[in-house]
Design a protein around this motif. Structure first.
Motif: not given
Length: 180
Positions: A53, A80, A82-83, A101-102, A105
């Motif tokens: 992350p 944006d 996340e990983t 991130t959601d 996306t």
């Protein structure tokens, strides 16, 4: 457990992106990633060590934009992400896999839908800029455009760079760990 259709399409999308960028020969000559640090071993926080992350504040300005007949549209930026995965060689270019991130996306999906990319993917390109300088630009396959527009994409990107040193610095900056 069998991977979901979304996860499979996401993995294929990353492969398609690498192919579009001119990197179709795969990983190292033995078929594995060139990063042998500790891939696949669990980390202390429960995430696989090959995907971390993002840490503190990213120390890099990253922007992906969509270029098409109607102009340029923002896709996502470093906030944006996340990983971040390890630097790996894909064909002749090192790359850094990232997962959005959601929210990131969803935003990319909405932009792709409103721009009509699935109707004419050949007319569009995605450009990746780091600290204001374009690093790479690549086309979009019809399958990827359709998957993104239909919400079947998992938010995975492979950021490709000219050399491993640059890829490593951007990766570290995205993780907020500095560029030692």
């Amino acid at each position: 457990m069998q991977p979901s259709r979304r996860r499979t399409l996401g993995a294929l999308a990353c492969t398609a992106l690498a192919g579009l960028a001119g990197c179709t020969s795969g990983f190292g000559s033995d078929g594995t990633s060139t990063d042998d640090s500790s891939a696949g071993k669990p980390s202390t926080d429960g995430t696989p060590s090959d995907e971390q992350p993002t840490g503190g504040t990213p120390a890099v300005d990253l922007e992906a934009s969509l270029h098409g007949p109607d102009g340029t549209r923002h896709l996502f930026d470093e906030r944006d992400v996340e990983t971040v995965g390890p630097v790996e060689r894909t064909g002749s270019s090192p790359g850094v896999p990232v997962t959005l991130t959601d929210g990131g996306t969803s935003s990319v999906g909405e932009t792709v839908r409103t721009a009509g990319v699935a109707d004419d993917p050949d007319a569009c390109e995605i450009a990746i800029a780091v600290d204001g300088e374009e690093e790479n630009r690549f086309g979009i396959t019809g399958g990827l455009a359709e998957a993104i527009a239909e919400g079947e994409w998992e938010g995975e990107f492979l950021l490709l760079f000219e050399d491993r040193e640059r890829a490593t610095k951007v990766r570290q900056a995205l993780l907020g760990t500095g560029t030692e």
